[in-house]
Structure formats: structure tokens, C-alpha cells
Design a protein around this motif. Structure first.
Motif, PDB file in Angstrom:
ATOM      1  N   THR A 195       0.816  -1.213   0.000  1.00 50.40           N
ATOM      2  CA  THR A 195       0.000   0.000   0.000  1.00 50.40           C
ATOM      3  C   THR A 195       0.851   1.265   0.000  1.00 50.40           C
ATOM      4  O   THR A 195       0.344   2.354  -0.246  1.00 50.40           O
ATOM      5  CB  THR A 195      -0.923   0.020   1.227  1.00 50.40           C
ATOM      6  OG1 THR A 195      -0.140  -0.216   2.415  1.00 50.40           O
ATOM      7  CG2 THR A 195      -1.990  -1.062   1.120  1.00 50.40           C
ATOM      8  N   LEU A 196       2.143   1.112   0.278  1.00 51.34           N
ATOM      9  CA  LEU A 196       3.031   2.283   0.316  1.00 51.34           C
ATOM     10  C   LEU A 196       3.704   2.564  -1.026  1.00 51.34           C
ATOM     11  O   LEU A 196       4.280   3.635  -1.206  1.00 51.34           O
ATOM     12  CB  LEU A 196       4.124   2.072   1.373  1.00 51.34           C
ATOM     13  CG  LEU A 196       3.788   2.418   2.823  1.00 51.34           C
ATOM     14  CD1 LEU A 196       4.969   2.081   3.711  1.00 51.34           C
ATOM     15  CD2 LEU A 196       3.431   3.888   2.968  1.00 51.34           C
ATOM     16  N   ARG A 197       3.681   1.624  -1.925  1.00 56.41           N
ATOM     17  CA  ARG A 197       4.496   1.743  -3.134  1.00 56.41           C
ATOM     18  C   ARG A 197       4.183   3.011  -3.925  1.00 56.41           C
ATOM     19  O   ARG A 197       5.089   3.729  -4.365  1.00 56.41           O
ATOM     20  CB  ARG A 197       4.302   0.515  -4.013  1.00 56.41           C
ATOM     21  CG  ARG A 197       4.941  -0.738  -3.431  1.00 56.41           C
ATOM     22  CD  ARG A 197       4.719  -1.954  -4.318  1.00 56.41           C
ATOM     23  NE  ARG A 197       5.327  -3.145  -3.736  1.00 56.41           N
ATOM     24  CZ  ARG A 197       5.221  -4.358  -4.257  1.00 56.41           C
ATOM     25  NH1 ARG A 197       4.513  -4.551  -5.370  1.00 56.41           N
ATOM     26  NH2 ARG A 197       5.801  -5.387  -3.669  1.00 56.41           N
ATOM     27  N   ARG A 198       2.900   3.288  -4.135  1.00 53.35           N
ATOM     28  CA  ARG A 198       2.533   4.458  -4.928  1.00 53.35           C
ATOM     29  C   ARG A 198       3.019   5.747  -4.270  1.00 53.35           C
ATOM     30  O   ARG A 198       3.596   6.613  -4.936  1.00 53.35           O
ATOM     31  CB  ARG A 198       1.021   4.499  -5.118  1.00 53.35           C
ATOM     32  CG  ARG A 198       0.547   5.699  -5.934  1.00 53.35           C
ATOM     33  CD  ARG A 198      -0.960   5.719  -6.086  1.00 53.35           C
ATOM     34  NE  ARG A 198      -1.427   4.550  -6.806  1.00 53.35           N
ATOM     35  CZ  ARG A 198      -2.713   4.300  -7.042  1.00 53.35           C
ATOM     36  NH1 ARG A 198      -3.638   5.127  -6.588  1.00 53.35           N
ATOM     37  NH2 ARG A 198      -3.062   3.220  -7.716  1.00 53.35           N
ATOM     38  N   ASN A 199       2.802   5.863  -2.969  1.00 49.98           N
ATOM     39  CA  ASN A 199       3.220   7.081  -2.278  1.00 49.98           C
ATOM     40  C   ASN A 199       4.737   7.224  -2.237  1.00 49.98           C
ATOM     41  O   ASN A 199       5.264   8.335  -2.339  1.00 49.98           O
ATOM     42  CB  ASN A 199       2.666   7.091  -0.852  1.00 49.98           C
ATOM     43  CG  ASN A 199       1.175   7.390  -0.817  1.00 49.98           C
ATOM     44  OD1 ASN A 199       0.622   7.907  -1.785  1.00 49.98           O
ATOM     45  ND2 ASN A 199       0.534   7.059   0.284  1.00 49.98           N
ATOM     46  N   LEU A 200       5.452   6.105  -2.095  1.00 54.03           N
ATOM     47  CA  LEU A 200       6.912   6.176  -2.102  1.00 54.03           C
ATOM     48  C   LEU A 200       7.441   6.604  -3.471  1.00 54.03           C
ATOM     49  O   LEU A 200       8.461   7.306  -3.559  1.00 54.03           O
ATOM     50  CB  LEU A 200       7.504   4.827  -1.698  1.00 54.03           C
ATOM     51  CG  LEU A 200       7.311   4.426  -0.232  1.00 54.03           C
ATOM     52  CD1 LEU A 200       7.896   3.041   0.028  1.00 54.03           C
ATOM     53  CD2 LEU A 200       7.953   5.439   0.702  1.00 54.03           C
TER      54      LEU A 200
END
Length: 444
Positions: free
Chosen positions: A78-83
Motif C-alpha cells: 500500500t506504500l508503493r505508490r506514495n513512495l
């Protein structure tokens, strides 16, 4: 290099605690010491190196060392896009550094670093090591968001985060009231312990009414209010028995009350703004429990309170408008708009012209190419927090606190200043991003 032994003691203590207690990490202590942005560890050519900054480096390099040993960096999908957007923002900031080389004296920018803005003149923009330094601070901020997010991924992790976070904020509040106690009891205030580069290092800072402004371990009263305001939603929601379990603590009710009072005691327009927003959120969260007539009365009382608060805020702003502070704020924002219009893609280069707000600061310094991905990142965090609230599961309290805190740090940064070179703004963004990354698989 000049060593400050007070700040160095806290670094040595942190290393000792990490070495002795396996459950304590440098990132935990970094969270605790984030409010201590006036505490210096050492000075290089009269330039201070703050305690939170040094603890960040210890935390980050220890994280990298562990990742190398384990040969992987774990973070939820779930963090990939924001990272990715975090990475794009950093690349845009680096690219913006070519602007002083492209302009190379053909365009004049107000000198923000060598004199007060009130007296400063526009000078030809040329490459300077100063811009690299400011870029360094911004990139560290992005790394703080990354470090906080990947260090606290589960509810258990976030519970530990808030133990250190609440402890650090609580000490900041305590030390601010201790400053008041010293003032009224005529006891010498030991500013030298924590304040080595702030406004109270030469003694207690007195407001126009003859009472001290609450500075505590921060650089100035405005910083104190900026750090405290986004923390208050956590005190409120972690005191609601019906919406939270492991985050509940009865002491949060006291912290909520004393924090709200402290915002007024700080004697700054940021504090008054934070107080009004805090009362507004309290009204929003509680008003559904009252009858229609009581709701009307409460709304009217809040309107009166806002009018009084705005009166005092305007009074402070009028006082500032005739001095350097008010003129600097207005001048930087209007010129920031001008520089963005002239260089809309990459701005004039990150750090060349910091303004006293959030949005114009972004646009003027790294243009649309940097501002758009950063705003997309913030939008994604807000939307994810909103979705967690709608689930109404056991993440409800922490999600509500997270979204309120997230909105408050953005508002105070817009109206009071985007302090990108300090660590608290980035810590709050990292906390919001960690909460937003929670899902049902991590509620155990």
C-alpha cells in the motif's frame, strides 16, 4: 568545531539506551526529540547541528545497515505508490538546482540569507552553495517521511511510535510551563540546557502584555504552536473509550486540555489559529450528541469565540505589519508569486527563495514539476485516511486522529510558514502516511 556538551549528553544517552535496551531504536528516540529543534550538538563555523538532525542520521544509517545485513527493505504494498511520488518529488527538487546555472545572473532575486528581508535588495541569481544546503534539508525531510513510514508499519509499531511521540510532546509542554513557573517565582530559567539557537537563549521572551511567550525547547513561540497543534487530535481521540482500545490512556484527557490552553499562552497568531481549529474540531466531533437548540447555541458561541480569536490574531498581525516580521511575510509571498510566474516549470531553484507559506514556497522554488507530485502525494494520503475512516473498524480512532492532524499541519504550514528545514513537518507527514498504509491484515 565547537561542541555543545548539553546536546552531546543527549546523543550519548541515546546511544546508551539503544545499546542497553533492544526494544529502543534510534528512530524511536528521533521521534521523541523532534520538538527539541533549538538544541544543538555542535557548531561548525557558527552553524548549529541540531539534536533531532543528528538523531535522524543515526536512525537512518542504522536502518540502512540492518537493510544491508538482511538484504532487503520491507514495506507494505500500500506504500508503493506514495513512495514513488516521494521519490519523484526529490528528483524534481534536485533538477531545480540547474536553474541558478541557467539564469546565471540574468534575473534578480531578493537576497533571503545575508540580511533582513526588510532591508534586502534583489540581486542577480547565480549558483551558490547556499542552495545546495537548502536542498539538503529538503531531501532529509523526504527521507524522514520514508524512514518513519517503513519503521512503523503495523498497529503494534504505531502504538510504539505514539509512546515516544506523546512523551516528547508532553515534555515540550512541561518545559514550557516550567518556563512560566520560573518567570513568576523569579527563579533563573535554565535556557542553556535545551535552547542553544532559539529566541529564549538570552532569557525568557516577554510578550507585549508583560507575560512570557511559551517557547519551551523549540526555536520560538510560533514553532511551539506549529508542533503542538497537529498533536492535539491524537490526545483527543486516544481518550475516547468507545473508539479505541490499545491507544486509550486517561492521561490524554489532561494532555488535550493543557495543550489547548498552551496554544493561547504561547502568545502567537499561530497559537490562536491552532486554538480555534482545535475548538472547531471538538465541536464537530461532539455536536451530534446534542439537541437542535443546543447545537445552535454551541455554534453561536463558537462564532463569538472565533470573532474574539480573530480580533486578537488581527491585533498581533497589525503589530507585525509595522515591523520587520509582517513586512517580511508579505514581501516574500508577493515576490514568490512573481518568481513563479516568470519561471513556472522548475521555479528559481529549491532553497533560493523560501517564503512564509506552503504553496507559494513550493511553486517559487521548484515550480509545477516539483509541486504537482508533492501535492499528489499529500492527496493520496488524505484519500487513504478518509477510506480508513469509512471502514469503521478498529483503525477508526487512529484514522480520525491521523486525518485531523494531517490537515492541521498543512493549514498551519500554509498560514504560518513551511519550516522544511526542521523535522517536525516531515514527522507528521510520515505519521499520516504510516496510518494511511494500515489495512485489515495489520489489525492483529
Amino acid at each position: 568545531m565547537e561542541i555543545n556538551w548539553y546536546g552531546s549528553f543527549f546523543v550519548i544517552l541515546s546511544i546508551f539506551l539503544v545499546a542497553i535496551y533492544r526494544r529502543i531504536r534510534f528512530v524511536d528516540l528521533f521521534i521523541f526529540f523532534v520538538p527539541f529543534n533549538s538544541t544543538a550538538v555542535f557548531f561548525i563555523a557558527e552553524t548549529p547541528f541540531s539534536l533531532p538532525l543528528l538523531l535522524f542520521f543515526l536512525a537512518f544509517f542504522s536502518f540502512i545497515f540492518i537493510a544491508i545485513v538482511k538484504r532487503k527493505i520491507k514495506y507494505p504494498k500500500t506504500l508503493r505508490r506514495n513512495l514513488r511520488w516521494l521519490f519523484v518529488t526529490g528528483v524534481a527538487a534536485i533538477l531545480s538546482q540547474i536553474m541558478p546555472f541557467i539564469i546565471n545572473g540574468d534575473y534578480k532575486v531578493l537576497d533571503r540569507y545575508n540580511s533582513l528581508v526588510f532591508y534586502a535588495k534583489e540581486i542577480p541569481l547565480v549558483p551558490s552553495f547556499q542552495w545546495i544546503t537548502q536542498l539538503f534539508y529538503f531531501l532529509i525531510g523526504l527521507l524522514i517521511v520514508f524512514l518513519v513510514t517503513v519503521s512503523y508499519q503495523t498497529r503494534y509499531d504505531i502504538k510504539r511510535l505514539f509512546k515516544f511521540f506523546i512523551a516528547g510532546i508532553s515534555f515540550m509542554i512541561f518545559w514550557g510551563w516550567f518556563e512560566y513557573f520560573c518567570f513568576f517565582t523569579k527563579i533563573p530559567y535554565p535556557y542553556e540546557i535545551f535552547d542553544h539557537m532559539g529566541m529564549s537563549r538570552k532569557g525568557t521572551l516577554i510578550g507585549s502584555n508583560g507575560l512570557p511567550r511559551m517557547v519551551s525547547v523549540t526555536m520560538e513561540a510560533s514553532y511551539f504552536a506549529q508542533i503542538l497543534t497537529p498533536a492535539i487530535p491524537f490526545f483527543y481521540w486516544f481518550n475516547q473509550k468507545n473508539t479505541t482500545t490499545e491507544f486509550y490512556s486517561s492521561k490524554n484527557k489532561f494532555l488535550y486540555t493543557i495543550s489547548t490552553i498552551s496554544l493561547v499562552i504561547a502568545q502567537t497568531s499561530t497559537g490562536i489559529l491552532g486554538f480555534l481549529m482545535t475548538i472547531g474540531l471538538l465541536l464537530k466531533n461532539k455536536i451530534r450528541n446534542f439537541s437542535r437548540n443546543i447545537k445552535i447555541i454551541l455554534v453561536l458561541l463558537f462564532a463569538v469565540l472565533c470573532a474574539l480569536g480573530l480580533f486578537f490574531a488581527i491585533t498581533i498581525l497589525i503589530e507585525k505589519s509595522g515591523n520587520y516580521s509582517g513586512i517580511e511575510r508579505l514581501k516574500t509571498i508577493t515576490l514568490g508569486v512573481k518568481y513563479f510566474i516568470d519561471y513556472p516549470l522548475l521555479g528559481v531553484g529549491w532553497g533560493v527563495f523560501p517564503t512564509y507559506d506552503f504553496l507559494i514556497n513550493l511553486l517559487a522554488n521548484f515550480g509545477l514539476i516539483g509541486t504537482i507530485p508533492f501535492l499528489i502525494l499529500l492527496r493520496n494520503i488524505y484519500i487513504k485516511l478518509g477510506k480508513l475512516i469509512k471502514l469503521k473498524d478498529n483503525n477508526l480512532a487512529i484514522s480520525r486522529a491521523g486525518i485531523e492532524s494531517f490537515v492541521l499541519i498543512l493549514i498551519v504550514s500554509q498560514l504560518s510558514g513551511f519550516i522544511y528545514h526542521s523535522q517536525y513537518f516531515w514527522m507528521y507527514i510520515g505519521i499520516a502516511m504510516s496510518i494511511a498504509a494500515l489495512d485489515k491484515t495489520k489489525t492483529q
